[in-house]
Design a protein around this motif. Structure first.
Motif, PDB file in Angstrom:
ATOM      1  N   SER A   9      54.444  63.559  16.829  1.00 28.01           N
ATOM      2  CA  SER A   9      53.866  62.216  16.879  1.00 28.01           C
ATOM      3  C   SER A   9      52.399  62.294  16.489  1.00 28.01           C
ATOM      4  N   GLU A  10      51.931  61.254  15.822  1.00 25.79           N
ATOM      5  CA  GLU A  10      50.517  61.157  15.493  1.00 25.79           C
ATOM      6  C   GLU A  10      49.698  60.706  16.699  1.00 25.79           C
ATOM      7  N   VAL A  11      50.365  60.233  17.742  1.00 24.56           N
ATOM      8  CA  VAL A  11      49.708  59.712  18.943  1.00 24.56           C
ATOM      9  C   VAL A  11      49.588  60.837  19.972  1.00 24.56           C
ATOM     10  N   ARG A  12      48.371  61.283  20.192  1.00 23.98           N
ATOM     11  CA  ARG A  12      48.146  62.428  21.080  1.00 23.98           C
ATOM     12  C   ARG A  12      48.652  62.174  22.501  1.00 23.98           C
ATOM     13  N   VAL A  31      56.766  72.499  22.218  1.00 24.07           N
ATOM     14  CA  VAL A  31      55.546  72.549  21.419  1.00 24.07           C
ATOM     15  C   VAL A  31      55.365  71.190  20.753  1.00 24.07           C
ATOM     16  N   ALA A  32      54.185  70.970  20.195  1.00 28.14           N
ATOM     17  CA  ALA A  32      53.898  69.661  19.595  1.00 28.14           C
ATOM     18  C   ALA A  32      53.257  69.813  18.233  1.00 28.14           C
ATOM     19  N   ALA A  33      53.394  68.751  17.442  1.00 26.82           N
ATOM     20  CA  ALA A  33      52.755  68.677  16.136  1.00 26.82           C
ATOM     21  C   ALA A  33      52.342  67.231  15.898  1.00 26.82           C
ATOM     22  N   ALA A  34      51.260  67.067  15.112  1.00 30.15           N
ATOM     23  CA  ALA A  34      50.724  65.734  14.841  1.00 30.15           C
ATOM     24  C   ALA A  34      50.954  65.290  13.404  1.00 30.15           C
ATOM     25  N   SER A  35      51.438  66.202  12.550  1.00 27.49           N
ATOM     26  CA  SER A  35      51.598  65.868  11.134  1.00 27.49           C
ATOM     27  C   SER A  35      52.812  66.587  10.554  1.00 27.49           C
ATOM     28  N   GLN A  36      53.179  66.172   9.365  1.00 30.11           N
ATOM     29  CA  GLN A  36      54.292  66.798   8.658  1.00 30.11           C
ATOM     30  C   GLN A  36      54.004  68.287   8.424  1.00 30.11           C
ATOM     31  N   ALA A  37      52.818  68.594   7.954  1.00 27.83           N
ATOM     32  CA  ALA A  37      52.468  69.992   7.671  1.00 27.83           C
ATOM     33  C   ALA A  37      52.493  70.830   8.943  1.00 27.83           C
ATOM     34  N   GLU A  38      51.954  70.280  10.008  1.00 28.44           N
ATOM     35  CA  GLU A  38      51.943  71.004  11.278  1.00 28.44           C
ATOM     36  C   GLU A  38      53.369  71.184  11.806  1.00 28.44           C
ATOM     37  N   ALA A  39      54.217  70.178  11.614  1.00 32.02           N
ATOM     38  CA  ALA A  39      55.616  70.275  12.061  1.00 32.02           C
ATOM     39  C   ALA A  39      56.347  71.385  11.313  1.00 32.02           C
ATOM     40  N   ASP A  54      58.409  60.535  16.692  1.00 29.24           N
ATOM     41  CA  ASP A  54      57.973  59.161  16.892  1.00 29.24           C
ATOM     42  C   ASP A  54      58.299  58.368  15.632  1.00 29.24           C
ATOM     43  N   SER A  55      59.162  57.373  15.758  1.00 29.33           N
ATOM     44  CA  SER A  55      59.585  56.602  14.580  1.00 29.33           C
ATOM     45  C   SER A  55      58.451  55.772  13.991  1.00 29.33           C
ATOM     46  N   ALA A  56      57.355  55.587  14.735  1.00 29.02           N
ATOM     47  CA  ALA A  56      56.204  54.850  14.217  1.00 29.02           C
ATOM     48  C   ALA A  56      55.312  55.724  13.345  1.00 29.02           C
ATOM     49  N   MET A  57      55.623  56.999  13.279  1.00 25.62           N
ATOM     50  CA  MET A  57      54.831  57.939  12.487  1.00 25.62           C
ATOM     51  C   MET A  57      54.906  57.587  11.004  1.00 25.62           C
ATOM     52  N   SER A  58      53.794  57.716  10.304  1.00 22.37           N
ATOM     53  CA  SER A  58      53.813  57.444   8.869  1.00 22.37           C
ATOM     54  C   SER A  58      54.734  58.449   8.173  1.00 22.37           C
ATOM     55  N   LYS A  59      55.497  57.958   7.228  1.00 23.49           N
ATOM     56  CA  LYS A  59      56.443  58.775   6.458  1.00 23.49           C
ATOM     57  C   LYS A  59      57.481  59.466   7.343  1.00 23.49           C
ATOM     58  N   CYS A  60      57.850  58.821   8.430  1.00 21.17           N
ATOM     59  CA  CYS A  60      58.783  59.401   9.391  1.00 21.17           C
ATOM     60  C   CYS A  60      60.100  59.820   8.727  1.00 21.17           C
TER      61      CYS A  60
END
Length: 104
Positions: A9-12, A31-39, A54-60
């Motif tokens: 999710s982009e939402v911390r 574990v967590a990630a905030a972006s596509q690259a991090e995921a 998170d379905s609200a994530m950009s480019k989900c």
């Protein structure tokens, strides 16, 4: 059997809350990630078998397709309230969804 979960999710606040809550269970490694690259990096490092996105994530939808293309055995679960976004996540390959109003 241990579950390895990636929260994406982009939402911390959402990421941290889910990691904290799910991480209390002794058989879950979260574990967590905030972006596509991090995921993608987390998938390489931690080999999760479940992704909560998170379905609200950009480019989900794009992220779901990319994750499943690289690791078709992943179980992807979308989190959200917008029915259209959740439908798009399902079309991209998400196995299910959890409403934001849901409890842990």
């Amino acid at each position: 059997m241990s579950q390895r979960i990636l929260v994406l999710s982009e939402v911390r606040l959402l990421r941290d809350a889910l990691v904290e809550a799910l991480g209390r269970h002794p058989t879950m490694r979260v574990v967590a990630a905030a972006s596509q690259a991090e995921a993608l990096a987390r998938c390489d490092e931690d080999a999760p078998n479940v992704v909560l996105i998170d379905s609200a994530m950009s480019k989900c939808e794009e992220v779901i397709r990319m994750l499943l293309n690289d690791r078709p055995e992943l179980i992807v679960i979308a989190i959200g309230t917008d029915q259209l976004r959740l439908l798009r996540c399902a079309e991209a390959g998400a196995a299910g969804f959890v409403p934001r109003e849901g409890s842990i």
